[in-house]
Each structure stands twice: as structure tokens, then as C-alpha cells.
Design a protein around this motif. Structure first.
Motif: not given
Length: 221
Positions: A1-11, A82-94, A132-137
Motif C-alpha cells: 500500500m502507498t501513502t495519502i497526503a492530507i493538506i490542511g490536516a487537523g482534528p 492527495l487531499q487538498y482541504s485547508p480551511v480558509p482564513h476568515r480575512d478572505f471573506m470580505r 492516483g487520486t486527487i481530492l479537492f474539498v
């Protein structure tokens, strides 16, 4: 088996996805800015039998993000998912009428440059594997722009376009690209938006390899 990379990994979602893929035998590369939180999460996962390591990077810093993914592949093996799922900053939401071109620098770095850097870094390994699989959230503004969240509305739309282009361009190579749109907040206990439920959904997107855009819930829900 190989690896999943989770960008924006949190709890929340990142942790749930790590557990879900870990149960299937994947090693897990956790990528985020806070090294201490990453190490704590990796230790929790290890206690549950999941091989996981943290790699510190800022998605708005192309050099650090690329280096983290290179380090992850060297330490854990080729990144197949690859999962790309970081949470945007609040100051992006103007509000849109108060959003200047300078206000869009952060969102574009976060939701366009970051994904492009990440994909370009992992694509050679996926091609070597022949799969491969690329997942955008993304949030709901990826589909329905919100006048009070101009930065994410604009940047998520661009990220969506990039993902869709990748979906079409890479399908013939056995690399599946999908987007999961999560309207509103991730809600523990929610029938469709609990982190564990969303992790199951993302696993299914990886496994079934069908279509580009998918919804975790109704857009008005």
C-alpha cells in the motif's frame, strides 16, 4: 500500500480521513502549519495502529509546501492519494464591494497556487505508479458565490476550474480527480456532514472513481 497526503490536516476532517484511509492500509502524511498539533495527531493515530507522520508547511509558501510533500514521499512512500482541504482564513471573506485586488492575493495563493504546487509535486509519483487520486474539498461558495465572501468565492471557483481541467486531462492515465463540496460547516453528529461520514464519502470517491463534482449535502442545507 502507498501513502495519502492530507493538506490542511487537523482534528476534524483531516483526522477522520487519516483514520479512514489508515484502516485500509494507507500510510498517512499530515501536512499543516502547526508542527506540535501535527505531532500530537500523528501520535494519536499511531496509538490506533495507523502509520502517520506530520510535515509542517504553509500552503501559501510554495517552497515549504513542495518540500513537505517531497519529505513525506521520501519518509512514507509514493503519494498515491492527495487531499487538498485547508480551511480558509476568515480575512478572505470580505464583502465584494470592499474587496480590492490586494485582498485577493491571499485567497489565490491559498486556493490556486497551493493546489497547483501540490499537484505538480505528487504527479510524477502517481504516474510511476500508474494510478492516483486527487481530492479537492471546498465550501459551497465554490459553486454558489456569496457577496460577503468574495475572496473564497473567487478563489474556490478558480480551484474548481483547475480541478475539473485535471479531471479531464489525467483520466486516461489512471489518475482520478474529484471535488467534494461541503455546504456550510462540518458538523459533528450531522447525518451527512459529520467528519467520519465525510471521510467515508471521500474514501468512496477514491474507490469508485466516478465523476468530478460531488456534494456532501444540499446547497441550501
Amino acid at each position: 500500500m502507498t501513502t495519502i497526503a492530507i493538506i490542511g490536516a487537523g482534528p476534524g476532517l483531516g483526522s477522520a480521513v487519516a483514520r479512514r484511509f489508515g484502516r485500509e492500509g494507507y500510510d498517512v502524511a499530515l501536512v499543516a502549519r502547526d508542527r506540535a498539533r501535527l505531532d500530537a495527531l500523528a501520535a494519536e493515530l499511531a496509538a490506533e495502529g495507523v502509520t502517520a507522520r506530520g510535515f509542517s508547511a504553509d500552503v501559501r509558501d510554495p517552497e515549504s509546501l513542495g518540500a513537505a510533500l517531497d519529505e513525506a514521499a521520501a519518509a512514507l512512500g509514493t503519494i498515491e492519494v492527495l487531499q487538498y482541504s485547508p480551511v480558509p482564513h476568515r480575512d478572505f471573506m470580505r464583502p465584494v464591494l470592499r474587496t480590492t485586488h490586494r485582498d485577493l492575493v491571499g485567497p489565490v495563493e491559498f486556493s490556486v497556487y497551493g493546489p497547483v504546487v501540490a499537484v505538480q509535486r505528487v504527479l510524477p509519483g502517481m504516474r510511476e505508479l500508474g494510478r492516483g487520486t486527487i481530492l479537492f474539498v471546498n465550501g459551497g461558495t465554490a459553486v454558489v458565490p456569496h457577496p460577503d465572501r468574495a475572496g473564497t468565492s473567487i478563489a474556490f471557483a478558480a480551484e474548481s476550474a483547475y480541478g475539473h481541467l485535471l479531471h479531464d486531462a489525467l483520466a486516461a492515465e489512471g489518475i482520478h480527480v474529484a471535488q467534494l463540496v461541503i455546504p456550510g460547516a462540518i458538523v459533528p453528529g450531522h447525518v451527512r456532514k459529520d467528519p467520519a461520514v465525510l471521510a467515508d464519502t471521500l474514501w468512496d470517491l477514491h474507490r469508485t472513481r466516478h465523476g468530478f463534482r460531488h456534494y456532501a449535502d444540499d446547497l441550501d442545507g
